[in-house]
Design an enzyme around this catalytic site. Structure first.
Site, PDB file in Angstrom:
ATOM      1  N   HIS A 234      46.762  44.234  43.345  1.00  0.00           N
ATOM      2  CA  HIS A 234      46.105  44.523  44.621  1.00  0.00           C
ATOM      3  C   HIS A 234      45.492  45.907  44.568  1.00  0.00           C
ATOM      4  CE1 HIS A 234      45.421  44.880  48.954  1.00  0.00           C
ATOM      5  NE2 HIS A 234      45.553  43.572  48.971  1.00  0.00           N
TER       6      HIS A 234
ATOM      7  N   ASP B 184      48.379  35.892  48.112  1.00  0.00           N
ATOM      8  CA  ASP B 184      47.920  34.586  47.632  1.00  0.00           C
ATOM      9  C   ASP B 184      48.899  33.907  46.689  1.00  0.00           C
ATOM     10  OD1 ASP B 184      44.806  36.179  47.678  1.00  0.00           O
ATOM     11  OD2 ASP B 184      45.362  34.480  48.945  1.00  0.00           O
TER      12      ASP B 184
HETATM   13  C1  SDX Z   1      43.281  39.440  48.390  1.00  0.00           C
HETATM   14  O1  SDX Z   1      41.775  43.975  49.546  1.00  0.00           O
HETATM   15  C2  SDX Z   1      42.546  43.223  50.213  1.00  0.00           C
HETATM   16  O2  SDX Z   1      43.244  43.649  51.122  1.00  0.00           O
HETATM   17  C3  SDX Z   1      42.539  41.762  49.818  1.00  0.00           C
HETATM   18  C4  SDX Z   1      43.580  40.854  50.467  1.00  0.00           C
HETATM   19  C5  SDX Z   1      43.336  40.683  51.954  1.00  0.00           C
HETATM   20  O3  SDX Z   1      44.306  40.373  52.658  1.00  0.00           O
HETATM   21  O4  SDX Z   1      42.147  40.752  52.376  1.00  0.00           O
HETATM   22  O5  SDX Z   1      44.860  41.411  50.276  1.00  0.00           O
HETATM   23  C6  SDX Z   1      43.546  39.454  49.861  1.00  0.00           C
HETATM   24  O6  SDX Z   1      42.163  39.344  48.001  1.00  0.00           O
HETATM   25  C7  SDX Z   1      44.448  39.613  47.450  1.00  0.00           C
HETATM   26  C8  SDX Z   1      44.002  39.681  45.953  1.00  0.00           C
HETATM   27  C9  SDX Z   1      43.773  38.247  45.452  1.00  0.00           C
HETATM   28  N1  SDX Z   1      43.220  38.284  44.080  1.00  0.00           N
HETATM   29  C10 SDX Z   1      43.968  37.942  43.012  1.00  0.00           C
HETATM   30  O7  SDX Z   1      45.157  37.647  43.057  1.00  0.00           O
HETATM   31  C11 SDX Z   1      43.171  37.935  41.699  1.00  0.00           C
HETATM   32  C12 SDX Z   1      43.982  38.607  40.602  1.00  0.00           C
HETATM   33  N2  SDX Z   1      44.061  40.052  40.883  1.00  0.00           N
HETATM   34  C13 SDX Z   1      43.101  40.928  40.319  1.00  0.00           C
HETATM   35  O8  SDX Z   1      41.931  40.445  39.828  1.00  0.00           O
HETATM   36  C14 SDX Z   1      43.125  42.362  40.842  1.00  0.00           C
HETATM   37  O9  SDX Z   1      44.431  42.750  40.849  1.00  0.00           O
HETATM   38  C15 SDX Z   1      42.483  42.626  42.197  1.00  0.00           C
HETATM   39  C16 SDX Z   1      41.125  42.062  42.283  1.00  0.00           C
HETATM   40  C17 SDX Z   1      43.329  42.078  43.293  1.00  0.00           C
HETATM   41  C18 SDX Z   1      42.429  44.157  42.366  1.00  0.00           C
HETATM   42  O10 SDX Z   1      41.506  44.621  41.460  1.00  0.00           O
HETATM   43  P1  SDX Z   1      41.328  46.191  41.200  1.00  0.00           P
HETATM   44  O11 SDX Z   1      41.949  47.005  42.260  1.00  0.00           O
HETATM   45  O12 SDX Z   1      39.879  46.413  40.890  1.00  0.00           O
HETATM   46  O13 SDX Z   1      42.204  46.431  39.934  1.00  0.00           O
HETATM   47  P2  SDX Z   1      41.660  46.500  38.460  1.00  0.00           P
HETATM   48  O14 SDX Z   1      40.875  45.256  38.162  1.00  0.00           O
HETATM   49  O15 SDX Z   1      41.002  47.832  38.279  1.00  0.00           O
HETATM   50  O16 SDX Z   1      43.032  46.434  37.619  1.00  0.00           O
HETATM   51  C19 SDX Z   1      43.734  47.617  37.258  1.00  0.00           C
HETATM   52  C20 SDX Z   1      44.413  47.248  35.935  1.00  0.00           C
HETATM   53  C21 SDX Z   1      43.423  46.741  34.872  1.00  0.00           C
HETATM   54  O17 SDX Z   1      44.002  46.980  33.594  1.00  0.00           O
HETATM   55  P3  SDX Z   1      43.560  48.367  32.777  1.00  0.00           P
HETATM   56  O18 SDX Z   1      42.047  48.320  32.704  1.00  0.00           O
HETATM   57  O19 SDX Z   1      44.088  49.496  33.626  1.00  0.00           O
HETATM   58  O20 SDX Z   1      44.249  48.209  31.457  1.00  0.00           O
HETATM   59  O21 SDX Z   1      45.344  46.158  36.157  1.00  0.00           O
HETATM   60  C22 SDX Z   1      44.888  44.997  35.436  1.00  0.00           C
HETATM   61  C23 SDX Z   1      43.440  45.230  35.079  1.00  0.00           C
HETATM   62  O22 SDX Z   1      43.063  44.520  33.902  1.00  0.00           O
HETATM   63  N3  SDX Z   1      45.065  43.865  36.340  1.00  0.00           N
HETATM   64  C24 SDX Z   1      45.504  42.659  35.970  1.00  0.00           C
HETATM   65  C25 SDX Z   1      45.573  41.910  37.142  1.00  0.00           C
HETATM   66  N4  SDX Z   1      45.164  42.655  38.191  1.00  0.00           N
HETATM   67  C26 SDX Z   1      44.846  43.860  37.684  1.00  0.00           C
HETATM   68  N5  SDX Z   1      45.856  42.169  34.751  1.00  0.00           N
HETATM   69  C27 SDX Z   1      46.277  40.881  34.737  1.00  0.00           C
HETATM   70  N6  SDX Z   1      46.372  40.094  35.847  1.00  0.00           N
HETATM   71  C28 SDX Z   1      46.019  40.569  37.046  1.00  0.00           C
HETATM   72  N7  SDX Z   1      46.104  39.793  38.143  1.00  0.00           N
END
Ligand code: SDX
Length: 433
Positions: free
Chosen positions: A311, A368
């Site tokens: 998140h 989710d």
């Molecule tokens: C919702 O914003 C809100 O409030 C949203 C929400 C709401 O109520 O409106 O809460 C609802 O959208 C919840 C999120 C649902 N999405 C998912 O579950 C999809 C999977 N999650 C990710 O794609 C990610 O965690 C996000 C999109 C939720 C957040 O993305 P960010 O903040 O841009 O984080 P990032 O992509 O910069 O990740 C930081 C690190 C990275 O690794 P490094 O580059 O530091 O090595 O964490 C890793 C990412 O690769 N990472 C994950 C991951 N989520 C982040 N690695 C594997 N699996 C994951 N799910």
């Protein structure tokens, strides 16, 4: 949240030989922001750069407070745990949109207005006929919300927008149910004013025909009431920011909400609840090989992410995920539903939360991760999961739109950029290329 020492009132930025002093804004929960409204003017054109706006506040808001480090979520100051346990979804709608919990008479009036406005114009049913049966309900929902404004000319300049607010809250529920009925080829069931908001939605979804003696199951109704409350708002997430952005051009509320639906649909946002179930089904088909999927999620080249994990704001447990994990056990037990995907989800959570990759990045289950398990147990198909998220988030989007339009600092949203393309070059006539 607070830095140590007393609250600073200004911040200094040194750019080359220039020192610029900018005011600091401090919120009611001690959050701090540097007000850079005058940065460009004072610095001779320097702007800030923040892809994905991870460090940028777009507005001041009094609707929802999140503390991502401590896993706190409050709507208008009330903890999500209290609201999910004690309130009805219509009470929470009222709270989020109008700012206070309603009195009994205010709630009765509000609920009656919702009942009186739940029908959609008969001609709108023709739009449903135009969609293929395979149309994703989120595509239908977004289109039909925009179409609503052709039957109900928006009161765009009205100061309280109550009529548009009631129409959207009342009719989107009907549109959502009709989009499901369309996809399964069953007759539309009209709204029933004898039922409450959630019960009426379930009735329109699952009553097979006008003569079917379907009865709303109180366990299902209570579970859905809680799910909708947990999704009702979440400050400046992608879809709420989209609603604000679209609304800032002074378009009408319907068009901004329709844009919010489209933003929510993506698998990185609200579409994740459907993606979580598809991921769990894939793991189940793969003999429950959880390690394989956790390793894929850690391998950047795989392009795979653990859906429902991570998140932008929560760097601790998403409080909604905590509530939903407990609710999943309770609801499935009450309904006598055994779902192997719940066991896979719990094992996946346990493996991930003990893995350095996830610990280091503070990746926890989000809203989710468990919601789809509950929707399944309630009989809702996975293609409708993100529609359920939209139905829950609708009051939040409306409140964000209303607050944006009433903001004393209201202005059209228009970010800047840093240009990295070609510098000036001469046109080359076709015959010389
Ligand atoms: C919702 O914003 C809100 O409030 C949203 C929400 C709401 O109520 O409106 O809460 C609802 O959208 C919840 C999120 C649902 N999405 C998912 O579950 C999809 C999977 N999650 C990710 O794609 C990610 O965690 C996000 C999109 C939720 C957040 O993305 P960010 O903040 O841009 O984080 P990032 O992509 O910069 O990740 C930081 C690190 C990275 O690794 P490094 O580059 O530091 O090595 O964490 C890793 C990412 O690769 N990472 C994950 C991951 N989520 C982040 N690695 C594997 N699996 C994951 N799910």
């Amino acid at each position: 949240m607070l830095m140590s020492g007393e609250n600073p009132t200004t911040a200094k930025i040194i750019i080359g030989d220039k020192e610029i002093e900018l005011p600091v804004i401090i919120g009611s929960e001690g959050e701090m922001a540097i007000n850079i409204k005058k940065l460009r003017a004072l610095s001779g054109g320097v702007i800030t750069y923040d892809p994905g706006y991870a460090n940028t506040g777009s507005c001041k808001s009094a609707i929802t407070f999140i503390n991502g480090e401590e896993g706190i979520l409050r709507y208008r100051g009330y903890n999500i745990e209290d609201l999910a346990k004690n309130a009805s979804f219509t009470e929470v709608m009222y709270l989020i949109i109008f700012g206070e919990l309603p009195t009994k008479s205010q709630l009765d009036e509000f609920e009656n207005e919702l009942k009186e406005n739940a029908m959609i114009h008969e001609d709108m049913k023709k739009f449903f006929e135009g969609f293929p049966a395979t149309a994703h309900p989120m595509a239908v929902l977004s289109s039909m919300i925009t179409a609503l404004s052709t039957f109900h000319p928006p009161e765009n300049e009205h100061e309280d927008h109550r009529s548009d607010i009631i129409k959207l809250l009342a009719k989107v529920k009907t549109i959502a149910a009709y989009s499901y009925k369309k996809s399964i080829g069953q007759p539309y069931i009209y709204p029933d004013p004898k039922l409450g908001y959630v019960g009426d939605f379930l009735n329109m979804m699952f009553k097979k025909s006008p003569t079917d003696d379907y009865q709303v199951n109180p366990v299902v109704e209570k579970a859905l009431n809680q799910l909708l409350i947990l999704h009702a708002d979440h400050e400046q997430n992608c879809s709420a920011s989209t609603v604000r952005m679209v609304g800032s051009s002074k378009g009408n509320m319907y068009s901004a909400i329709a844009a919010g639906v489209s933003a929510l649909w993506g698998p990185l946002h609200g579409g994740a609840n459907q993606a979580v179930i598809e991921m769990l089904e894939a793991i189940q088909k793969d003999n429950g090989d959880i390690e394989k999927y956790v390793n894929m999620a850690k391998d950047k080249s795989s392009g795979f992410r653990l859906m429902g994990f991570g998140h932008r704001v929560y760097k601790n447990f998403d409080p909604r995920a905590r509530i939903l994990k407990k609710a999943a056990d309770e609801i499935l037990a009450e309904l006598g539903v055994e779902d192997p995907l719940l066991d896979i989800a719990k094992k996946l959570e346990e493996v991930a939360l003990n893995d350095e990759y996830f610990i280091e990045r503070k990746l926890y289950p989000n809203v989710d991760f468990y919601s789809g398990i509950i929707y399944r147990a309630l009989g809702i198909p996975k293609e409708m999961f993100t529609v359920m998220f939209a139905l829950g988030r609708l009051p939040g989007w409306i409140a964000q739109w209303k607050e944006m339009r009433a903001d004393p600092e209201f202005r059209i949203h228009r970010p800047r950029q840093i240009y990295i393309g070609h510098t000036e070059r001469k046109f080359v006539p076709l015959q010389e290329r």
